[in-house]
Scaffold this motif. Sequence first.
Motif, short mmCIF file in Angstrom:
data_model
loop_
_atom_site.label_atom_id
_atom_site.label_comp_id
_atom_site.label_asym_id
_atom_site.label_seq_id
_atom_site.Cartn_x
_atom_site.Cartn_y
_atom_site.Cartn_z
N ARG A 1 0.80 -1.22 0.00
CA ARG A 1 0.00 0.00 0.00
C ARG A 1 0.84 1.27 0.00
NH1 ARG A 1 -1.07 -3.34 3.80
NH2 ARG A 1 -0.51 -1.90 5.50
N LYS A 2 2.03 1.19 0.61
CA LYS A 2 2.87 2.38 0.74
C LYS A 2 4.30 2.03 0.35
CE LYS A 2 0.27 4.12 4.77
NZ LYS A 2 -0.49 2.91 5.12
N ALA A 3 4.87 2.79 -0.55
CA ALA A 3 6.28 2.62 -0.89
C ALA A 3 7.13 3.02 0.31
CB ALA A 3 6.64 3.46 -2.11
N PRO A 4 8.38 2.58 0.39
CA PRO A 4 9.26 3.01 1.47
C PRO A 4 9.28 4.53 1.56
CG PRO A 4 10.28 1.23 0.25
CD PRO A 4 9.05 1.60 -0.51
N PRO A 5 9.11 5.08 2.77
CA PRO A 5 8.91 6.53 2.91
C PRO A 5 10.23 7.31 2.95
CG PRO A 5 8.77 5.49 5.05
CD PRO A 5 8.97 4.37 4.05
N ARG A 6 10.17 8.55 2.50
CA ARG A 6 11.27 9.49 2.74
C ARG A 6 11.34 9.76 4.25
NH1 ARG A 6 12.95 12.52 -1.64
NH2 ARG A 6 14.70 12.99 -0.24
N PHE A 7 12.51 10.14 4.71
CA PHE A 7 12.70 10.39 6.14
C PHE A 7 11.77 11.49 6.63
CE2 PHE A 7 15.17 13.02 9.28
CZ PHE A 7 14.86 12.23 10.38
N GLY A 8 10.98 11.15 7.66
CA GLY A 8 10.11 12.13 8.29
C GLY A 8 8.94 12.58 7.46
N ALA A 9 8.62 11.86 6.40
CA ALA A 9 7.59 12.32 5.47
C ALA A 9 6.22 12.48 6.12
CB ALA A 9 7.49 11.35 4.28
N ASP A 10 5.94 11.74 7.18
CA ASP A 10 4.60 11.74 7.78
C ASP A 10 4.58 12.37 9.16
OD1 ASP A 10 3.37 9.94 5.63
OD2 ASP A 10 5.06 8.74 6.31
N THR A 11 5.66 13.06 9.52
CA THR A 11 5.78 13.58 10.88
C THR A 11 4.63 14.51 11.26
OG1 THR A 11 8.19 13.44 10.74
CG2 THR A 11 7.27 14.86 12.46
N GLN A 12 4.40 15.51 10.46
CA GLN A 12 3.40 16.52 10.82
C GLN A 12 2.01 15.90 10.92
OE1 GLN A 12 3.36 19.96 8.27
NE2 GLN A 12 1.67 20.94 9.35
N ARG A 13 1.66 15.08 9.94
CA ARG A 13 0.31 14.50 9.94
C ARG A 13 0.09 13.59 11.13
NH1 ARG A 13 -2.42 10.16 8.58
NH2 ARG A 13 -0.68 8.97 7.71
N VAL A 14 1.08 12.75 11.44
CA VAL A 14 0.92 11.80 12.55
C VAL A 14 0.89 12.52 13.89
CG1 VAL A 14 2.09 9.94 13.81
CG2 VAL A 14 1.90 9.83 11.32
N LEU A 15 1.79 13.46 14.09
CA LEU A 15 1.87 14.12 15.39
C LEU A 15 0.71 15.07 15.66
CD1 LEU A 15 5.71 14.84 15.77
CD2 LEU A 15 4.39 12.81 16.38
N SER A 16 0.05 15.51 14.60
CA SER A 16 -1.08 16.43 14.78
C SER A 16 -2.43 15.73 14.79
CB SER A 16 -1.08 17.50 13.69
OG SER A 16 -1.26 16.89 12.40
N ALA A 17 -2.43 14.44 14.49
CA ALA A 17 -3.69 13.70 14.37
C ALA A 17 -4.17 13.22 15.72
CB ALA A 17 -3.52 12.51 13.43
N GLU A 18 -5.47 13.31 15.93
CA GLU A 18 -6.07 12.77 17.16
C GLU A 18 -5.87 11.26 17.22
OE1 GLU A 18 -10.40 12.56 19.44
OE2 GLU A 18 -10.08 13.93 17.76
N ASP A 19 -6.06 10.59 16.08
CA ASP A 19 -5.78 9.16 15.96
C ASP A 19 -4.63 9.00 14.97
OD1 ASP A 19 -5.62 6.47 15.57
OD2 ASP A 19 -7.76 6.15 15.25
N PRO A 20 -3.41 8.86 15.45
CA PRO A 20 -2.26 8.90 14.56
C PRO A 20 -2.15 7.72 13.60
CG PRO A 20 -1.59 8.27 16.77
CD PRO A 20 -3.03 8.72 16.86
N PHE A 21 -2.85 6.62 13.89
CA PHE A 21 -2.75 5.44 13.05
C PHE A 21 -3.79 5.39 11.93
CE2 PHE A 21 -0.36 4.06 16.74
CZ PHE A 21 0.67 3.35 16.18
N THR A 22 -4.66 6.41 11.87
CA THR A 22 -5.65 6.43 10.81
C THR A 22 -5.03 6.86 9.51
OG1 THR A 22 -7.39 7.00 12.40
CG2 THR A 22 -7.85 7.42 10.07
N ASP A 23 -5.19 6.04 8.46
CA ASP A 23 -4.63 6.36 7.15
C ASP A 23 -5.33 7.58 6.55
OD1 ASP A 23 -2.66 4.40 7.01
OD2 ASP A 23 -4.12 2.90 6.38
#
Length: 397
Positions: free
Chosen positions: A375-397
């Motif tokens: 589903r997801k190619a190997p990520p660039r370093f820190g690519a999802d930092t802002q979205r995950v840390l700001s999300a109420e549920d960080p594991f939601t795609d």
Amino acid sequence: MAVSETPQGPLSGVRVLDLSRILAGPTCTQLLGDLGANVIKIENPASGGDDTRQWGPPYVMDAEGNQTDLSAYFMAANRNKLSVALDIATPEGQAEIRRLAGHADILIENFKPGGLARYGLDYASLSKTFPGLVYCSISGFGQTGPNASKPGYDLLAQGFGGIMSLTGEPEGAPMKVGVGIADVMCGMYATVGILAALRHKDRTGEGQHVELALVDAQIAWMINEGVNYLNSGKVPERRGNAHPNIMPYDVYQTSDGHLVLAVGNDSQFRRYCGFLDLAHLAEDPHFATNQARLQNRAALDAVLRPAMAARSTAEVIAGLEAQKVTVGPVQTLDQVFASEQVAARQMQIDMQSEAGPVHLIGNPLKLSRTPATYRKAPPRFGADTQRVLSAEDPFTD
């Protein structure tokens, strides 16, 4: 299984907080991700992320021809993950890990034993707050024993655990396996342990500590050679490609290359000898049984090797396959990935990363109802930092 944008699989909904790096832990979490788990990978911003991002070449190059942080080594074990840059040495980073752990089913880490206790992120600390958390620790020598404080690398595990003493030519130096197999197999054992712990959690609600050592895992897959020693007291010797318990079972030179021969029983040996016009060997009491062939290994090889070397690889493979004797080529990787078998089994996959197209090895598991997905190619370093840390549920795609 084709590349998919839709989360699915037997572990869909399972949440994994990945604090591991290099190979053993990432191998485990990639496998969990392939099976549908949501994986958040924590990477240290002070070091530029997972060590393997710098273990190239080769690297993926971006559209402008610039080298990215996607090394082939990193990509081998890091698809189906989000990348979050987070410094756990800071109070803010520690608080964020605790928040993420509160949403996770699994946490996996490969710090030195005791390394996370100073941050309050060890199993003893987190399990008090999150008793349902399955917490997996991987280290070189384990959490106990006189070597617990020593660092763990694949090469060290292969040396200490004995496999190097068995690998290589009889008169040559001890030799490691060509890839980081101690790391990879430890990751596989970790996956099994985690799934067993999840099964227990499903029944009871209780999490637990799953703990592995690279060296323990390497000793475990010494299998027959290890048990041979334990029951005989005889230290095994290096035999190159030969087998300690079966003969002939080896790599043989032909007139134009090499091939693999695996004669598994006495009836195969008779057919093999017939193909080589050496039928009399199968009737000779020195060679008629596998036990006799092992006792007279050198004498038999002295006859078989010249007979094999007089024939071409194609001739031997075709002839022995017709006789239902196990034989096959020794392929280089260009031959492997160009083969129809690899295509049929979908063992090469192509994905689109943020930096461009990437080519990866497929998952070998073939599940009829809940197949692996990419589903997801190997990520660039820190690519999802802002979205995950700001999300109420960080594991939601």
